[in-house]
Design an enzyme around this catalytic site. Structure first.
Site, PDB file in Angstrom:
ATOM      1  N   CYS A  21       0.795  -1.320   0.189  1.00 30.90           N
ATOM      2  CA  CYS A  21      -0.085   0.137  -0.110  1.00 30.90           C
ATOM      3  C   CYS A  21       1.053   1.218  -0.198  1.00 30.90           C
ATOM      4  CB  CYS A  21      -1.214   0.373   1.546  1.00 30.90           C
ATOM      5  SG  CYS A  21      -2.292  -1.519   1.349  1.00 30.90           S
ATOM      6  N   SER A 124      -9.353  -3.825   6.751  1.00 27.91           N
ATOM      7  CA  SER A 124      -8.393  -2.820   5.556  1.00 27.91           C
ATOM      8  C   SER A 124      -9.537  -2.141   5.019  1.00 27.91           C
ATOM      9  CB  SER A 124      -6.795  -2.133   6.358  1.00 27.91           C
ATOM     10  OG  SER A 124      -6.454  -3.283   7.219  1.00 27.91           O
ATOM     11  N   ASP A 276       3.519   1.268  18.006  1.00 29.58           N
ATOM     12  CA  ASP A 276       4.166   1.389  17.456  1.00 29.58           C
ATOM     13  C   ASP A 276       4.488   2.012  16.016  1.00 29.58           C
ATOM     14  OD1 ASP A 276       1.568   1.471  16.393  1.00 29.58           O
ATOM     15  OD2 ASP A 276       1.404  -0.281  14.852  1.00 29.58           O
ATOM     16  N   CYS A 316      -0.977  24.655  24.715  1.00 24.67           N
ATOM     17  CA  CYS A 316      -2.114  23.751  25.541  1.00 24.67           C
ATOM     18  C   CYS A 316      -2.788  24.101  26.806  1.00 24.67           C
ATOM     19  CB  CYS A 316      -1.962  23.160  25.249  1.00 24.67           C
ATOM     20  SG  CYS A 316      -1.539  21.837  23.644  1.00 24.67           S
TER      21      CYS A 316
HETATM   22  S1  SF4 Z   1      -6.299  22.109  20.657  1.00 24.87           S
HETATM   23 FE1  SF4 Z   1      -5.177  20.314  21.335  1.00 24.87          FE
HETATM   24  S2  SF4 Z   1      -3.661  20.715  20.687  1.00 24.87           S
HETATM   25 FE2  SF4 Z   1      -4.639  22.459  20.791  1.00 24.87          FE
HETATM   26  S3  SF4 Z   1      -3.855  24.325  22.460  1.00 24.87           S
HETATM   27 FE3  SF4 Z   1      -5.656  22.708  22.757  1.00 24.87          FE
HETATM   28  S4  SF4 Z   1      -4.863  20.710  23.643  1.00 24.87           S
HETATM   29 FE4  SF4 Z   1      -3.590  22.205  22.787  1.00 24.87          FE
END
Ligand code: SF4
Ligand code: SF4
Length: 448
Positions: A21, A124, A276, A316
């Site tokens: 793929c 998939s 992974d 954030c």
């Molecule tokens: S949406 Fe998510 S990535 Fe964006 S500022 Fe808010 S907590 Fe952070």
């Protein structure tokens, strides 16, 4: 440091696959094992995994088989897997196996086996044939017909299954056709994985990957289609996670959890890595034949990974969606070459999605004017409540792991419902205590 309920992904054939793929994210792992042309896990390695895993998680054991293409191990290997799991199980254990596959090798014998041993199979497929063009064989031949044949076989043998749809540049503009594809094929369980592969080692997006705006458009359209469809028997994994969060319940998808510490990946030879997406030399945690999982989970490589994934960018702080988003998946920052102080990829998309989804759910929940939708959400609330009552929460699954509200077990010993939260308000929104409402209708196990 580690929280309970560790999930494990096993890569019994590593990167090896019978397809080629275009957007495969796992093929680069070949560079880690250059001397091995056909990597294959031995039963002895799986036995070591089993014993160590059970020592860590004595009752709730979830094994996710992935690749590459794990069915290349052959059916006899998976027969041994069941024998090994059975010999390691104790009374009261709940063992579950899931298998992510392209379906190429599935036949009646395979499907009888998968049904008999309650494997949850993720198949998939990226939508109808004209949208499934990224999925192809090494000679360039499209895989759609053989995938649909596998779907028929899974259905014929009543194997629990869901569809895994990768959202790439090929199909991202077609949410309505993909949703219709699910309905036409009576597929009630699906998950959508955004293709966000880097262009190269230094980051940037590959040509197959989608932009944050495209992702938001797609998921919002899918959410609206799902609400319009008004049939709660359709389960779409990310939507279901958001609904769990709306009801104040923990999501099962690692992307919406606070950290990346509840999942490890085990390669064909017993090498252990974190998630992974991070099967790299830098994060190799050790090998099950030389160290225990417990030691590796407390080792420097895993701690380094978890610490890095936990470190959120400054924007954030104070974000109204922080408790839902947690800064998003670490790979959407680090793998795309985004620096720690920069805005995470998909950030703006997440803000749009959460705003629309939570507002819509709030309106439906509080809106007696729309009785149908109100009934619909109550139905979902009841289902969430029942799952909570059953309280065998699935191990947090990484994006590509088969997932659904149903769990499969190689060995299912009777385990009583936990009764968690019986005095709390019922998540269905009735206003009554959980124990006086949906708890009384809860099933005794996660599988109905
Ligand atoms: S949406 Fe998510 S990535 Fe964006 S500022 Fe808010 S907590 Fe952070
Ligand atoms: S998929 Fe993302 S959120 Fe999940 S464990 Fe990996 S890096 Fe963390």
């Amino acid at each position: 440091m580690r929280k309970p309920h560790l999930g494990i992904l096993i890569k019994p054939v590593s990167y090896d696959c019978n397809m080629a793929c275009d957007y495969c994210y796992y093929r680069p792992v070949e560079a880690l094992y250059p001397d091995r042309k056909r990597p294959r896990m031995s039963p002895e390695v799986f036995d070591a995994v089993c014993r160590q895993y059970r020592a860590l998680e004595p009752r709730r054991i979830n094994v996710g088989w992935q690749g590459g293409e794990p069915t290349l191990m052959g059916l006899d290997f998976f027969r041994r897997v069941i024998e090994i799991e059975t010999s390691n199980a104790r009374r009261g254990d709940c063992w579950g196996n899931s298998l992510q596959t392209n379906g190429v090798v599935l036949d009646d014998e395979w499907c009888e086996f998968l049904a008999r041993h309650h494997f949850l199979v993720g198949l998939s497929v990226d939508g109808p044939g004209e949208l499934n063009t990224m999925r192809r064989f090494p000679n360039g031949k499209p895989a759609f017909d053989i995938t649909m044949r596998a779907l028929e076989l899974l259905r014929k043998h009543q194997v629990e299954h869901n569809l895994l749809v990768v959202i790439s540049r090929t199909n991202v503009e077609q949410p309505d056709r993909i949703f219709q594809f699910l309905v036409d094929n009576d597929c009630h369980y699906a998950q959508f994985i955004p293709c966000t592969e880097p262009a190269g080692p230094v980051g940037g997006l590959s040509g197959h990957s989608i932009t944050a705006e495209q992702y938001a458009d797609f998921m919002l359209a899918m959410f609206d289609l799902w609400v319009e469809n008004d049939d709660p028997t359709y389960y779409i994994r990310r939507l279901d996670n958001w609904i769990h969060q709306f009801f104040g319940l923990p999501p099962e998808c690692c992307e919406y959890r606070e950290d990346c510490s509840n999942l490890v990946t085990i390669e064909w030879n017993g090498d252990v890595y974190p998630c992974d997406f991070y099967v790299t030399e830098e994060y190799r945690m050790g090998n099950v034949r030389k160290s225990t999982l417990e030691q590796m989970l407390n080792g420097p490589e895993f701690r380094k990974f978890v610490r890095r994934a936990e470190a959120l960018p400054p924007m954030c702080d104070g974000c109204e969606w922080l408790k839902v988003c947690h800064g998003g998946c670490y790979r959407h920052r680090a793998k795309l070459g985004i620096e720690q102080q920069e805005t995470p990829y998909l950030c703006e998309a997440k803000k749009r999605i959460f705003g629309h989804v939570f507002e819509t759910l709030e309106r439906i929940k509080g809106g007696p004017a729309d009785n149908e939708l109100h009934r619909f959400l109550n139905h979902i609330g009841r289902r969430v409540a029942q799952e909570r009552m059953a309280a065998r929460a699935p191990a947090p699954a990484r994006g590509g792991a088969p997932s659904g509200r149903r769990t499969s077990s190689a060995r299912r010993a009777a385990a009583p419902p936990s009764g968690a939260g019986r005095n709390e308000p019922c998540p269905c929104g009735s206003g009554r205590k959980f124990k006086h409402c949906c708890a009384s209708r809860a099933p005794s196990g996660r599988r109905g």
